[in-house]
Design an enzyme around this catalytic site. Structure first.
Site, PDB file in Angstrom:
ATOM      1  N   ASP A   7       0.682  -1.265  -0.192  1.00 46.74           N
ATOM      2  CA  ASP A   7       0.184  -0.088  -0.033  1.00 46.74           C
ATOM      3  C   ASP A   7       0.800   1.261  -0.063  1.00 46.74           C
ATOM      4  O   ASP A   7       0.715   2.232   0.775  1.00 46.74           O
ATOM      5  CB  ASP A   7      -0.913  -0.107   1.348  1.00 46.74           C
ATOM      6  CG  ASP A   7      -1.697  -1.257   1.393  1.00 46.74           C
ATOM      7  OD1 ASP A   7      -2.210  -1.999   0.450  1.00 46.74           O
ATOM      8  OD2 ASP A   7      -1.769  -1.770   2.659  1.00 46.74           O
ATOM      9  N   GLU A  46     -11.672  -0.256  -3.388  1.00 47.89           N
ATOM     10  CA  GLU A  46     -10.715   0.504  -2.309  1.00 47.89           C
ATOM     11  C   GLU A  46      -9.684   1.115  -2.893  1.00 47.89           C
ATOM     12  O   GLU A  46      -9.532   1.247  -4.043  1.00 47.89           O
ATOM     13  CB  GLU A  46     -10.293  -0.632  -1.581  1.00 47.89           C
ATOM     14  CG  GLU A  46      -9.392  -1.633  -2.199  1.00 47.89           C
ATOM     15  CD  GLU A  46      -8.794  -2.923  -1.024  1.00 47.89           C
ATOM     16  OE1 GLU A  46      -9.475  -2.773   0.028  1.00 47.89           O
ATOM     17  OE2 GLU A  46      -8.138  -3.762  -1.547  1.00 47.89           O
TER      18      GLU A  46
END
Length: 328
Positions: free
Chosen positions: A19, A226
């Site tokens: 991420d 997301e």
């Protein structure tokens, strides 16, 4: 000493990272990833395998410099309101202060978004005693516009609980919309001047097709799941995100930071592993995509590694799709 990073190769191999939120601070590239634990627990759709407890900040002077791990920047034990799962973070600079925004479950198991501060982009960061009032779900991404107004984009389905907030209140039994209904969009909120709270209620972003019709919940190839990220290029706002179940990074554009955003196409085709999550940053006249996959662990979903590659635009402003495995 870490070696010089190469495109499409892990930036670091001594820890598992995912991420990546990349920024240029103080003329260097700083990367704010999540830190995957090296454990062998089972996986599920709720994301229990992603049991991260702390953050390490990475930096490099340029793309030809070794990557530096600045050590533990923030740990779960130092966040009074949080109970578990420090997932994908982001960072911003304002008021001569660096801000680290992060999701975690509160004491009731509900995901909230917290903020921590530091005088240095490398940390360590000091967490605020409580989460941002009115915050929920996961994947905060903060974009500061030219007018110095800062926006937080956030939200993720399933483990990220976004579909539980459709009424404005947390409903643990809430399901997503029917497949022929508009998909749930990410949220956006204007941040206060001190960057510690929302200046207004979060709003849902509308993502539409070329005809202006909402992308539907059953449109697995295009609908939001997301990992939102917003950057600006030639006066347009680019919202990029993960489609989730189809594991693709895609993007939509708008003339306004809060949308609606018109779907444009793919940025990155699926990577090794279930999740895909990214950031886009300009450095020394070029643009770069930071992303992750599970190649370092031979495909274990919760043992990921952060990578980068150059991102290129066509003359019309569209992004050239990227194959994460160019030698294949």
């Amino acid at each position: 000493m870490n070696s010089i990073p190469k495109p499409n190769q892990p930036l670091v191999t001594h820890i598992y990272t995912a991420d990546p939120s990349a920024h240029v601070f103080e003329d260097k590239i700083y990367i704010y990833p999540s830190h995957d634990l090296d454990h062998d627990g089972p996986s599920n759709d709720n994301g229990d395998q992603y049991a991260m407890e702390d953050y390490h900040i990475l930096s490099m002077d340029n793309l030809a410099s070794p990557v530096v791990d600045h050590g533990e920047a923030l740990h779960l034990r130092d966040i009074p309101w949080a109970s578990q799962q420090l997932w994908a973070p982001d960072a911003a600079y304002k008021n001569n202060t660096y801000y680290l925004f992060f999701p975690a479950r509160d004491k009731e198991g509900i995901f909230r978004i917290g903020v921590a501060t530091s005088p240095s982009p490398a940390g360590p960061f000091q967490a605020q005693p409580n989460y941002i009032p009115g915050s929920y779900s996961i994947d905060p991404a903060v974009f500061a516009d030219e007018d110095n107004r800062a926006y937080m984009y956030f939200g993720g389905l399933w483990g990220g609980q976004l579909e539980k907030w459709q009424t404005g209140e947390f409903n643990p039994g809430q399901e997503g919309p029917a497949l022929d209904q508009p998909a749930i969009g990410p949220r956006v909120a204007v941040l206060s001047e001190d960057m510690l709270s929302f200046a207004g209620q979060p709003q849902e972003i509308s993502i539409v097709d070329a005809e202006g019709k909402p992308i539907l919940a059953g449109d697995e190839d295009r609908r939001y799941f997301e990992g939102p990220w917003v950057h600006k290029y030639n006066g347009l706002y680019y919202l990029s995100y993960s489609t989730g179940t189809t594991h693709t990074l895609v993007y939509a554009v708008s003339e306004q930071p809060m949308g609606p955003f018109t779907f444009k196409g793919e940025i990155l085709s699926p990577v090794i592993g279930w999740t895909t999550h990214h950031s886009i940053v300009q450095f020394e006249e070029k643009w770069y995509l930071f992303y992750h996959d599970c190649s370092l662990s031979d495909g274990v979903n919760h043992k990921r590694c952060v990578k980068y590659t150059e991102l290129k635009y066509n003359p019309d402003g569209t992004i050239q799709p990227i194959n994460p495995y160019p030698s294949n």
